[in-house]
Design an enzyme around this catalytic site. Structure first.
Site, mmCIF file in Angstrom:
data_model
loop_
_atom_site.group_PDB
_atom_site.id
_atom_site.type_symbol
_atom_site.label_atom_id
_atom_site.label_comp_id
_atom_site.label_asym_id
_atom_site.label_seq_id
_atom_site.Cartn_x
_atom_site.Cartn_y
_atom_site.Cartn_z
ATOM 1 N N HIS A 149 -15.563 2.266 -15.268
ATOM 2 C CA HIS A 149 -15.291 1.495 -14.063
ATOM 3 C C HIS A 149 -16.476 0.621 -13.660
ATOM 4 O O HIS A 149 -16.420 -0.105 -12.676
ATOM 5 C CB HIS A 149 -14.936 2.472 -12.923
ATOM 6 C CG HIS A 149 -14.382 1.825 -11.695
ATOM 7 N ND1 HIS A 149 -15.060 1.798 -10.493
ATOM 8 C CD2 HIS A 149 -13.210 1.181 -11.473
ATOM 9 C CE1 HIS A 149 -14.333 1.175 -9.588
ATOM 10 N NE2 HIS A 149 -13.197 0.783 -10.148
ATOM 11 N N HIS A 182 -14.734 -4.308 -0.101
ATOM 12 C CA HIS A 182 -14.715 -3.638 -1.398
ATOM 13 C C HIS A 182 -16.090 -3.217 -1.901
ATOM 14 O O HIS A 182 -16.205 -2.397 -2.811
ATOM 15 C CB HIS A 182 -14.049 -4.571 -2.415
ATOM 16 C CG HIS A 182 -13.694 -3.930 -3.708
ATOM 17 N ND1 HIS A 182 -14.412 -4.148 -4.878
ATOM 18 C CD2 HIS A 182 -12.712 -3.063 -4.035
ATOM 19 C CE1 HIS A 182 -13.858 -3.451 -5.863
ATOM 20 N NE2 HIS A 182 -12.829 -2.786 -5.385
ATOM 21 N N ASN A 205 0.824 -1.206 0.000
ATOM 22 C CA ASN A 205 0.000 0.000 0.000
ATOM 23 C C ASN A 205 0.857 1.254 0.000
ATOM 24 O O ASN A 205 0.613 2.207 -0.751
ATOM 25 C CB ASN A 205 -0.903 0.027 1.237
ATOM 26 C CG ASN A 205 -2.045 -0.951 1.167
ATOM 27 O OD1 ASN A 205 -2.330 -1.520 0.115
ATOM 28 N ND2 ASN A 205 -2.716 -1.160 2.282
ATOM 29 N N TYR A 218 -11.744 -10.259 -1.921
ATOM 30 C CA TYR A 218 -12.467 -9.006 -1.747
ATOM 31 C C TYR A 218 -13.929 -9.291 -1.425
ATOM 32 O O TYR A 218 -14.539 -10.168 -2.035
ATOM 33 C CB TYR A 218 -12.426 -8.169 -3.030
ATOM 34 C CG TYR A 218 -11.082 -7.630 -3.436
ATOM 35 C CD1 TYR A 218 -9.904 -8.024 -2.807
ATOM 36 C CD2 TYR A 218 -10.979 -6.714 -4.479
ATOM 37 C CE1 TYR A 218 -8.679 -7.525 -3.203
ATOM 38 C CE2 TYR A 218 -9.750 -6.201 -4.872
ATOM 39 C CZ TYR A 218 -8.605 -6.616 -4.233
ATOM 40 O OH TYR A 218 -7.386 -6.117 -4.616
ATOM 41 N N ARG A 258 -5.296 1.805 -13.686
ATOM 42 C CA ARG A 258 -3.941 2.040 -13.197
ATOM 43 C C ARG A 258 -3.231 0.745 -12.818
ATOM 44 O O ARG A 258 -3.764 -0.081 -12.086
ATOM 45 C CB ARG A 258 -3.977 2.985 -11.990
ATOM 46 C CG ARG A 258 -2.581 3.314 -11.449
ATOM 47 C CD ARG A 258 -2.663 4.259 -10.285
ATOM 48 N NE ARG A 258 -2.958 5.612 -10.720
ATOM 49 C CZ ARG A 258 -3.716 6.461 -10.037
ATOM 50 N NH1 ARG A 258 -4.295 6.072 -8.926
ATOM 51 N NH2 ARG A 258 -3.914 7.689 -10.474
ATOM 52 N N ARG A 304 -10.371 -4.933 -14.447
ATOM 53 C CA ARG A 304 -9.214 -5.721 -14.009
ATOM 54 C C ARG A 304 -9.612 -7.198 -14.048
ATOM 55 O O ARG A 304 -10.585 -7.589 -13.404
ATOM 56 C CB ARG A 304 -8.789 -5.364 -12.579
ATOM 57 C CG ARG A 304 -8.374 -3.922 -12.377
ATOM 58 C CD ARG A 304 -7.786 -3.735 -10.978
ATOM 59 N NE ARG A 304 -7.768 -2.352 -10.561
ATOM 60 C CZ ARG A 304 -6.828 -1.475 -10.902
ATOM 61 N NH1 ARG A 304 -5.825 -1.868 -11.668
ATOM 62 N NH2 ARG A 304 -6.874 -0.233 -10.466
#
Length: 705
Positions: free
Chosen positions: A450, A607, A53, A483, A420, A390
């Site tokens: 997204h 998440h 992180n 997640y 990213r 992703r």
């Protein structure tokens, strides 16, 4: 929102700086590493997560703040926060956390490993047999990968790769060292060499031969240290010190609206690897003369220099070898089946009759793969459309899409190549899909896509019927085991019609922004949430019960925070679960007195984004792909979806209520109480939501017992 816009924002209320709040979140991760009640290897994993992180924080956030230092002094007046002062605050917090990190590792983790007969040894602690084994490993595996760099001697300046590990080595020619009886060795001259530690090609940890009950592990770094004197055969090694460089990882594209965006992104990826330094982490035992030399050589600023430890890249602790002691890790919670989908012949048959919600990682993600695989083979399916942000490294989702195209289905995938750190990964998969016959749509200029959507079109009784999957998390079967997310299968035409319209926007065929059911950013999501909050304010002012429950990864958007503050002042009860940065400050009289917030850090990464509005007793439930960040609400295509099925609403509410009652892994977010654990009152029930909700689902569905 970019950093400059964020700092320029003149708020009418008090908030926490996003970067500082993010560091408070990472402190919660470090708390889990300190917690002796966690199994040892889980504590080690939390150290790895903390390190990973922090590395990303410096690559992105700190690099962005540093860019503000280049603004002219006149422009600094427009900034609410002085970027130089902010960097000082960041470094002060990080230095304190890093010191705590070192104490946890050396004073807690290493001794606990020893208690379990696991010994982390360095090059000075080996037996003769171990040293022989390590030298052989060095010669066979490590040596072929080493390429020393001599600064100032090469024809071109050496480039230090982002996040790679290096040794800075001081060498002296052995034939120039003069040894005198009284004064000892005198060195006439020395030079520096740089050596990259090949931790990308080799495991970071080497497991040595077990001796009885004892297991031995050593860093790859120390494997190299042991053999350096044999490697530099003509030189005496005077000192070996580790360092690493963190670089600006932002993908800088001058103009997304002109020219070929795909080509610009590919060019930007090459430039990213050579981004300006944002952190130079070094062994604090490095001599001042060497540090000054490297600082000058790499053109570093004083605030780039951050003392670390003997070892760096502790994110590699995620792969620290366990010799097979199961009790040192969490007791597994295998993903559960869903009673409506278990062993069914046709997943479409079930979804056509009722909505089905899946809660990951408590329930298995296999149903999503089953949905796509059935669609790929089903003769009645004519089309599949999906958004990919992703995906897993060996993506079964992509495999299913390729199979569908091979079987003659019309398959369309929107691939966001500005995700990213996944840009190259996504470009690769986009190419694979195109070669398989899938129609691939790429990024929009100025926007990221997204949202998490899939629509499958079947021909039933001569008519088209659409089956949709909407989610808060990515189409990624790997992260779905780590997640916590929500996914919904539905054929509700109120939703499927509007999902189709979103794909028309993605395909540049329609620019309609009118949505009656879905919340679609940047068109209707913000305004819908604002209207929902305003409605709760109205109820409160009428003396009626008014309540908002929000579950997010990040709360940063000033307008949404302002709306929540207004609701709090009107008497609306606001309860929030915010995993990461929370810029709102709950519990301040006259501003946020009716607002409470917690953050849950446990075995799974929280998440999901879930929103519940009391609405005068007729509660409204939404799940979304978006956090309440300016970038999500204004600069991305995001989708939130209502939950209409009452039985699903009840299960979702039970899930949220259990998280709000968590008094084991929940931390308080409030001024004066930041990161204090929420503890049960005397005699109260102990609730650890990620364990207890799993037990609840297993009992309710009567499966996997």
């Amino acid at each position: 929102m970019d950093t400059q816009s964020q700092i320029r924002m003149k708020d009418r209320f008090k908030t926490t700086n996003r970067e500082i709040s993010w560091l408070q979140f990472n402190e919660r991760v470090l708390q889990e590493a300190r917690d002796a009640k966690n199994p040892l290897y889980e504590r080690i994993k939390f150290l790895a997560i903390y390190s990973s992180n922090l590395d990303e924080f410096f690559r992105v956030r700190v690099a962005s703040i540093r860019s503000l230092l280049n603004l002219k002094k006149a422009e600094h007046k427009d900034l609410e926060i002085d970027p130089g002062q902010l960097l000082k605050k960041i470094h002060k917090i990080v230095n304190a956390q890093q010191e705590s990190f070192g104490k946890v590792f050396q004073s807690q983790i290493v001794p606990e490993l020893r208690k379990n007969n696991i010994f982390l040894v360095n090059e000075t602690q080996l037996t003769e047999g171990q040293a022989e084994y390590v030298r052989k490993y060095f010669t066979e595996k490590v040596l072929p990968l080493l390429k020393p760099i001599f600064p100032g001697k090469s024809t071109s300046d050496p480039f230090i790769n982002n996040r790679s590990l290096y040794f800075a080595i001081e060498l002296a020619p052995r034939d120039e060292i003069i040894t005198e009886a009284n004064s000892g060795a005198q060195i006439k001259s020395s030079e520096y060499a740089l050596l990259e530690i090949p931790s990308g090609e080799l495991p970071r940890f080497l497991t040595l031969k077990k001796e009885g009950k004892n297991s031995y592990v050593m860093f790859l770094d120390d494997v190299i240290r042991l053999s350096l004197r044999e490697y530099f055969v003509r030189n005496e090694v005077l000192g070996v010190y580790s360092f690493k460089m963190t670089r600006d990882a932002e993908l800088h594209i001058d103009d997304e609206f002109q020219g070929d965006l795909l080509a610009k992104i590919k060019d930007g990826l090459g430039a990213r690897k050579k981004g300006i330094p944002s952190r130079f982490l070094y062994d604090p035992n490095m001599p001042e003369s060497m540090l000054k030399y490297l600082s000058k050589y790499f053109k570093l600023r004083d605030d780039d220099l951050i003392p670390g430890g003997k070892y760096h890249n502790f994110s590699d602790l995620m792969s620290f070898p366990n010799p097979g002691i199961a009790s040192l890790e969490n007791k597994p919670q295998p993903p559960l089946a869903h009673r409506d989908l278990k062993d069914v012949r046709s997943i479409f048959g079930v979804i056509s009759q009722k909505d089905v919600m899946l809660l990951y990682p408590y329930q298995t993600y296999d149903y999503v793969l089953q949905f796509l695989n059935h669609a790929a083979k089903d003769p009645a399916v004519i089309a599949i459309k999906i958004t990919l942000y992703r995906v897993a490294s060996n993506s079964k989702v992509v495999d299913a899409l390729k199979e569908a195209a091979k079987n003659g289905k019309e398959v369309t995938a929107f691939v966001e190549i500005k995700a990213r750190f996944d840009e190259e990964h996504n470009l690769y998969w986009a190419g694979e899909l195109e070669r398989a016959g899938v129609k691939v749509l790429y990024s929009f200029p100025g926007l990221k896509v997204h949202c998490k959507l899939c629509i499958v079109t079947r021909i039933e009784r001569g008519e088209k019927k659409r089956y949709c999957y909407l989610a808060s998390g990515n189409f990624n079967e790997k992260t779905a085991t780590l997640y916590s997310d929500v996914g919904l299968f539905t054929t509700d035409t109120r939703l499927t019609k509007e999902v189709k319209e979103v794909f028309q926007i993605l395909g540049r065929k329609e620019r309609s922004t009118e949505f009656q059911h879905l919340l679609v950013a940047p068109f209707s999501m913000r305004s819908t949430f604002e209207k929902r909050i305003e409605k709760e304010i109205k109820f409160a002012k009428e003396g009626k019960r008014a309540e908002i429950i929000v579950k997010l990864n990040c709360l940063e958007d000033p307008e949404m925070i302002g709306a929540l503050y207004e609701a709090s002042n009107a008497g609306v009860k606001i309860r929030m679960i915010v995993r990461g940065a929370c810029c709102a400050i709950p519990g301040i009289e006259g501003m946020s007195a009716n607002m409470k917030a917690v953050s849950i850090i446990d075995r799974y990464l929280e998440h999901a984004r879930i929103f519940i509005f009391h609405n005068g007793g007729e509660e409204r439930y939404y799940v979304a792909s978006a956090d309440w960040m300016t970038r999500n609400l204004s600069h991305r295509i995001e989708v939130g979806f209502p939950i209409y099925d009452e039985s699903i609403q009840k299960e979702l509410k039970h899930y949220i209520d259990m998280e709000l009652r968590d008094n084991v892994k929940a931390r308080i977010i409030a001024k004066g109480k930041m990161n204090k654990y929420k503890r049960p009152a005397s005699g109260a029930e102990r609730v650890q939501s990620q364990i207890d909700f799993y037990k609840y689902l297993r009992s309710k569905h009567k499966l996997n017992d």
